[in-house]
Design a protein around this motif. Structure first.
Motif, PDB file in Angstrom:
ATOM      1  N   THR A  55       0.842  -1.126   0.168  1.00 58.11           N
ATOM      2  CA  THR A  55      -0.020   0.113  -0.139  1.00 58.11           C
ATOM      3  C   THR A  55       0.822   1.205   0.060  1.00 58.11           C
ATOM      4  O   THR A  55       2.195   1.196  -0.255  1.00 58.11           O
ATOM      5  CB  THR A  55      -0.858   0.071   1.217  1.00 58.11           C
ATOM      6  N   PHE A  56       0.169   2.389   0.152  1.00 60.39           N
ATOM      7  CA  PHE A  56       1.070   3.649   0.279  1.00 60.39           C
ATOM      8  C   PHE A  56       2.021   3.730   1.211  1.00 60.39           C
ATOM      9  O   PHE A  56       2.936   4.701   1.327  1.00 60.39           O
ATOM     10  CB  PHE A  56      -0.143   4.724   0.357  1.00 60.39           C
ATOM     11  N   ALA A  59       5.713   3.377   0.519  1.00 65.25           N
ATOM     12  CA  ALA A  59       6.487   4.623  -0.060  1.00 65.25           C
ATOM     13  C   ALA A  59       7.182   5.539   0.895  1.00 65.25           C
ATOM     14  O   ALA A  59       7.544   6.469   0.589  1.00 65.25           O
ATOM     15  CB  ALA A  59       5.873   5.066  -1.051  1.00 65.25           C
TER      16      ALA A  59
END
Length: 287
Positions: A55-56, A59
């Motif tokens: 998922t985000f 990052a």
């Protein structure tokens, strides 16, 4: 002989997920854990791995990922705890979410207010004149004022006889009935004393103002002080049954128990509609 040790029996709703497994290996022994707790940890760990890699969150900087992992593990440890009632705290989350809104925590009981909120709490449709309670789920109930015989001053033999009698009584009750015991702290009942004062007042043939004043003083003490300020413990029993026939059989069992022995129930009386309302008012009405 009565039991020496009492414990909460296993629930009839117990399933395979409630069985406890002892995890050990490499000389390490853990406390037995239910299967559903182990599966909860496995599912939470897999979900954490997916969130932190796909998922985000993946990052983000490493310290943010570490913070998410720590918060996730703490939340999992808290929600995965097993309570004394053999339930996971995770099961209480829906009830918590329903309790958080202020409208769910505040119920108006004025006569001009919408009675829906209070009706959902009480769950009673009506109370007949003879005290029969009709619940919203289709069941029926009957209230009783009961007086037991237990005390901290009992001799050992009397305690054993009472425990044996209570154990035998609960073996006779039907599973279709629910026995709800309510313990309240209410002002002492003085209606018998007031009735005795009324009989003395009627039997008073001598028009003596001093005697009248003495009777009025005793009446004021009973109603204004003893009957309002001096509180004692009262116990009520509500038998809730699926149908009227089961309720009638439960009433017969209770009546037979009270009439055959005073070890479990020393005194009892069936409540009428007004008395049932007063009993419930102690619980649902504020000071």
């Amino acid at each position: 002989m009565p039991k020496q040790v009492y414990k909460i029996p296993s629930s009839l709703n117990r399933s395979f997920l409630d069985h406890e497994l002892a995890l050990s290996g490499g000389g390490f022994q853990m406390k037995p854990m239910p299967v559903k707790v182990i599966l909860f940890w496995v599912a939470s760990t897999l979900a954490l791995f997916w969130v932190s890699t796909s998922t985000f969150v993946a990052a983000a900087d490493w310290w943010l990922i570490a913070l998410v992992v720590v918060i996730w593990l703490i939340t999992t440890a808290f929600l995965g705890q097993y309570s004394k009632t053999k339930e996971m705290k995770f099961m209480s989350v829906p009830a918590l979410l329903a309790y958080l809104p202020q409208a769910a925590r505040r119920v108006l009981t004025r006569r001009s207010s919408n009675p829906s909120g209070f009706y959902q709490i009480v769950g009673i449709n009506s109370i007949d004149d003879n005290g029969l309670i009709k619940y919203a789920d289709g069941t029926f109930g009957q209230g009783y004022l009961v007086v037991g015989s237990a005390s901290v001053l009992l001799f050992d033999d009397d305690r054993k006889r009472i425990l044996d009698r209570v154990d035998h009584f609960w073996r006779k009750v039907e599973p279709t009935c629910e026995y709800i015991i309510m313990t309240t702290k209410e002002p002492q009942r003085v209606y018998r004393q007031i009735a005795n004062l009324e009989r003395r007042n009627v039997a008073l043939t001598t028009p003596d103002p001093d005697l009248r004043e003495l009777l009025d003083e005793q009446y004021d003490i009973l109603t204004s002080h003893v009957g309002s300020s001096f509180k004692s413990i009262h116990q009520y029993l509500i038998i809730k049954a699926d149908n009227l026939e089961s309720l009638r059989r439960a009433h017969t069992v209770l009546q037979a128990e009270a009439e055959s022995s005073s070890l479990m129930i020393k005194n009892w009386s069936m409540l009428n509609a007004a008395e049932v309302t007063d009993m419930l008012a102690v619980v649902y009405r504020g000071k």
